[in-house]
Design a protein around this motif. Structure first.
Motif, mmCIF file in Angstrom:
data_model
loop_
_atom_site.group_PDB
_atom_site.id
_atom_site.type_symbol
_atom_site.label_atom_id
_atom_site.label_comp_id
_atom_site.label_asym_id
_atom_site.label_seq_id
_atom_site.Cartn_x
_atom_site.Cartn_y
_atom_site.Cartn_z
ATOM 1 N N UNK A 36 0.831 -1.198 0.000
ATOM 2 C CA UNK A 36 0.000 0.000 0.000
ATOM 3 C C UNK A 36 0.873 1.258 0.000
ATOM 4 N N UNK A 37 1.927 1.257 0.816
ATOM 5 C CA UNK A 37 2.843 2.406 0.874
ATOM 6 C C UNK A 37 3.555 2.614 -0.461
ATOM 7 N N UNK A 38 4.013 1.520 -1.051
ATOM 8 C CA UNK A 38 4.716 1.624 -2.330
ATOM 9 C C UNK A 38 3.807 2.215 -3.404
ATOM 10 N N UNK A 39 2.580 1.682 -3.496
ATOM 11 C CA UNK A 39 1.634 2.146 -4.511
ATOM 12 C C UNK A 39 1.171 3.586 -4.260
ATOM 13 N N UNK A 40 1.085 3.973 -2.987
ATOM 14 C CA UNK A 40 0.644 5.326 -2.633
ATOM 15 C C UNK A 40 1.803 6.319 -2.641
ATOM 16 N N UNK A 41 3.012 5.786 -2.816
ATOM 17 C CA UNK A 41 4.218 6.621 -2.834
ATOM 18 C C UNK A 41 4.393 7.395 -1.519
ATOM 19 N N UNK A 45 6.373 5.238 7.772
ATOM 20 C CA UNK A 45 6.176 6.149 8.902
ATOM 21 C C UNK A 45 4.919 6.989 8.726
ATOM 22 N N UNK A 46 4.716 7.471 7.497
ATOM 23 C CA UNK A 46 3.512 8.244 7.200
ATOM 24 C C UNK A 46 2.276 7.376 7.392
ATOM 25 N N UNK A 47 2.354 6.151 6.886
ATOM 26 C CA UNK A 47 1.225 5.239 7.046
ATOM 27 C C UNK A 47 0.914 5.038 8.521
ATOM 28 N N UNK A 48 1.946 4.688 9.317
ATOM 29 C CA UNK A 48 1.722 4.378 10.731
ATOM 30 C C UNK A 48 1.382 5.615 11.560
ATOM 31 N N UNK A 49 1.644 6.775 11.040
ATOM 32 C CA UNK A 49 1.226 7.996 11.715
ATOM 33 C C UNK A 49 -0.302 8.097 11.707
ATOM 34 N N UNK A 52 -2.963 1.913 12.038
ATOM 35 C CA UNK A 52 -2.229 0.788 12.620
ATOM 36 C C UNK A 52 -2.036 -0.328 11.598
ATOM 37 N N UNK A 53 -3.072 -0.531 10.756
ATOM 38 C CA UNK A 53 -3.026 -1.614 9.777
ATOM 39 C C UNK A 53 -3.904 -1.265 8.580
ATOM 40 N N UNK A 54 -3.810 -2.073 7.532
ATOM 41 C CA UNK A 54 -4.559 -1.816 6.300
ATOM 42 C C UNK A 54 -6.063 -1.833 6.572
#
Length: 192
Positions: A36-41, A45-49, A52-54
Motif C-alpha cells: 500500500x505504501x509503495x503504490x501510494x508513494x 512512517x507516514x502510514x503508521x502515523x 495501525x493496519x490496512x
C-alpha cells in the motif's frame, strides 16, 4: 498534526484511492502495508502515523462512504415532514448519485470475487439508516423484517444497476426507484 490539514486530507485520499485499486485485484486480507505504501508513494512512517493496519484504512474509507450515503438518503426529506410517494420529484433522490460517485468502491462490493462480508457491512449500514427513520410506517410488520426488506430493496436496485455495468445514469435510476415506489409502495408512507 490537524486531521483537517490539507496535506493530511490529500494523503488519506491518495491512500483510499490506492486501496480501492488494490481491492480490484485482491482481497483486503492479502494487501500488505508495504504494498500500500509503495503504490501510494508514501513511507511506512507516514502510514503508521495515520493507521495501525490496512484494515483501518478500509474502515475509515468505508465510514466516509457510508456517511455520504446517509446524507444522500436523507436529501429528499430535508424540506418536508411528510413524504408523499405520488408527489416525489426523482431529481430530489440522491442515492444513485452517491453510488455513481463511489462507483469503483461499489463495483468491488458487488464483485463475485470478494467476500460477502463487504455486502453484509453495506447491508447493515443501509439498515441502520432505516432504523433511524422515525417516519417509517410498520403496519404491524415486525421491525427487523421490514428494515431488512427495505435495505435489500435498495441493494437489489444497486446490484441490478451494477449488472448493467452502471450504464444508466443516476437520474435514470432515480426515475426507476420513484416509479417502483409509486407502483408498489403504500401510498403516502413508503420511504426510499
Amino acid at each position: 498534526m490537524n486531521k483537517n490539514d490539507l496535506r493530511v486530507l490529500k494523503t488519506k485520499h491518495n491512500i483510499h484511492l490506492v486501496l480501492t485499486n488494490l481491492l480490484k485485484k485482491k482481497p483486503l486480507s492479502q494487501i500488505k502495508v508495504t504494498e500500500l505504501c509503495r503504490e501510494a508513494n508514501i513511507n511506512r512512517g507516514t502510514f503508521y502515523f495515520h493507521y495501525r493496519e490496512v484494515d483501518d484504512v478500509f474502515k475509515e474509507f468505508f465510514g466516509e462512504i457510508m456517511l455520504d450515503l446517509k446524507e444522500s438518503y436523507h436529501e429528499p426529506y430535508r424540506h418536508t415532514d411528510f413524504f408523499d410517494v405520488e408527489n416525489i420529484d426523482p431529481k430530489t433522490v440522491r442515492i444513485f448519485h452517491h453510488i455513481k460517485k463511489y462507483e469503483d468502491f461499489y463495483r468491488i462490493i458487488f464483485s463475485k470475487e470478494v467476500s460477502t462480508e463487504y455486502y453484509y457491512m453495506l447491508f447493515d449500514e443501509i439498515r441502520s439508516i432505516f432504523v433511524e427513520d422515525k417516519n417509517m410506517v410498520h403496519h404491524g410488520i415486525p421491525n427487523d423484517y421490514l428494515l431488512s426488506f427495505s435495505a435489500n430493496a435498495i441493494l437489489g436496485l444497486v446490484i441490478e444497476w451494477s449488472r448493467h455495468d452502471f450504464q444508466e445514469t443516476a437520474d435514470e435510476m432515480n426515475v426507476q426507484l420513484v416509479n417502483i415506489l409509486k407502483k408498489y409502495g403504500n401510498r403516502g408512507d413508503a420511504r426510499l
